[in-house]
Design a protein around this motif. Structure first.
Motif, mmCIF file in Angstrom:
data_model
loop_
_atom_site.group_PDB
_atom_site.id
_atom_site.type_symbol
_atom_site.label_atom_id
_atom_site.label_comp_id
_atom_site.label_asym_id
_atom_site.label_seq_id
_atom_site.Cartn_x
_atom_site.Cartn_y
_atom_site.Cartn_z
ATOM 1 N N UNK A 27 1.006 -1.441 -0.257
ATOM 2 C CA UNK A 27 -0.089 0.125 0.117
ATOM 3 C C UNK A 27 0.609 1.697 -0.149
ATOM 4 N N UNK A 28 -0.006 2.371 0.253
ATOM 5 C CA UNK A 28 1.146 3.899 0.248
ATOM 6 C C UNK A 28 1.815 3.998 0.859
ATOM 7 N N UNK A 29 1.533 3.209 1.954
ATOM 8 C CA UNK A 29 3.325 3.710 2.808
ATOM 9 C C UNK A 29 4.429 3.011 3.007
ATOM 10 N N UNK A 30 4.713 1.778 1.698
ATOM 11 C CA UNK A 30 5.223 0.998 1.951
ATOM 12 C C UNK A 30 5.667 1.977 0.212
ATOM 13 N N UNK A 31 5.021 2.247 -0.257
ATOM 14 C CA UNK A 31 5.328 2.655 -2.074
ATOM 15 C C UNK A 31 6.237 4.328 -1.463
ATOM 16 N N UNK A 32 6.302 4.831 -0.020
ATOM 17 C CA UNK A 32 6.398 6.612 -0.125
ATOM 18 C C UNK A 32 7.637 5.664 0.572
ATOM 19 N N UNK A 37 2.506 12.100 -10.135
ATOM 20 C CA UNK A 37 2.025 11.161 -8.459
ATOM 21 C C UNK A 37 3.282 11.796 -7.729
ATOM 22 N N UNK A 38 4.267 11.621 -8.382
ATOM 23 C CA UNK A 38 5.801 11.884 -7.070
ATOM 24 C C UNK A 38 5.874 13.113 -7.134
ATOM 25 N N UNK A 39 5.916 13.449 -8.273
ATOM 26 C CA UNK A 39 6.042 15.321 -9.085
ATOM 27 C C UNK A 39 5.081 16.055 -7.747
ATOM 28 N N UNK A 40 4.179 15.566 -7.406
ATOM 29 C CA UNK A 40 3.201 16.174 -6.469
ATOM 30 C C UNK A 40 2.656 16.024 -5.482
ATOM 31 N N UNK A 41 4.146 15.351 -5.458
ATOM 32 C CA UNK A 41 4.259 14.743 -3.520
ATOM 33 C C UNK A 41 4.167 13.428 -2.609
ATOM 34 N N UNK A 42 3.218 12.885 -3.797
ATOM 35 C CA UNK A 42 2.949 11.396 -3.120
ATOM 36 C C UNK A 42 1.796 11.282 -1.954
ATOM 37 N N UNK A 43 0.662 12.107 -2.713
ATOM 38 C CA UNK A 43 -0.428 12.268 -1.697
ATOM 39 C C UNK A 43 -1.315 10.863 -2.506
ATOM 40 N N UNK A 44 -2.307 10.939 -0.807
ATOM 41 C CA UNK A 44 -3.009 9.850 -0.500
ATOM 42 C C UNK A 44 -4.023 9.901 -1.352
#
Length: 117
Positions: free
Chosen positions: A72-77, A110-117
């Motif tokens: 999920x999100x936490x593992x990606x960030x 998404x990465x460029x935008x700061x990886x927001x949920x």
């Protein structure tokens, strides 16, 4: 004996490569933004991409989980730099497949935008 080890190693390598297939990626269509640079939602766009194209090899207990485990999100960030390098720079992932230009642009945005949920 040495010949058996070599043969077993080749069979194992073949099976690992075949475990991650492009077919995983053909079963979904994420909600990609209409224009490059548009706000990208993790839930609507990025999560479906990672589930379809990464989860098959990088889920707990699978061969790719040695390098990174998708959960999920936490593992990606948490592993964002390694993921960006493998997916966007080297384009070495997904192993044995590829991402569409739209998927690559969505991930980059998404990465460029700061990886927001």
């Amino acid at each position: 004996m040495k010949q058996r080890k070599i043969s077993a190693g080749m069979v194992l390598a073949y099976l690992l490569l075949m475990a991650c297939t492009k077919k995983q990626a053909e079963e979904f269509k994420p909600e990609a933004p209409e224009t490059p640079g548009a706000k990208v939602s993790y839930a609507a766009v990025i999560d479906p991409i990672f589930k379809a194209r990464c989860n098959g090899c990088h889920s707990a207990g699978r061969s790719g989980s040695v390098a990174w485990t998708f959960s999920g999100l936490s593992s990606v960030t948490a592993d964002a730099d390694r993921i960006k390098n493998a997916v966007l720079v080297k384009k070495s992932m997904p192993l044995g497949g590829s991402l569409s230009a739209t998927d690559l642009q969505s991930i980059k945005d998404w990465f460029d935008q700061g990886m927001q949920p």
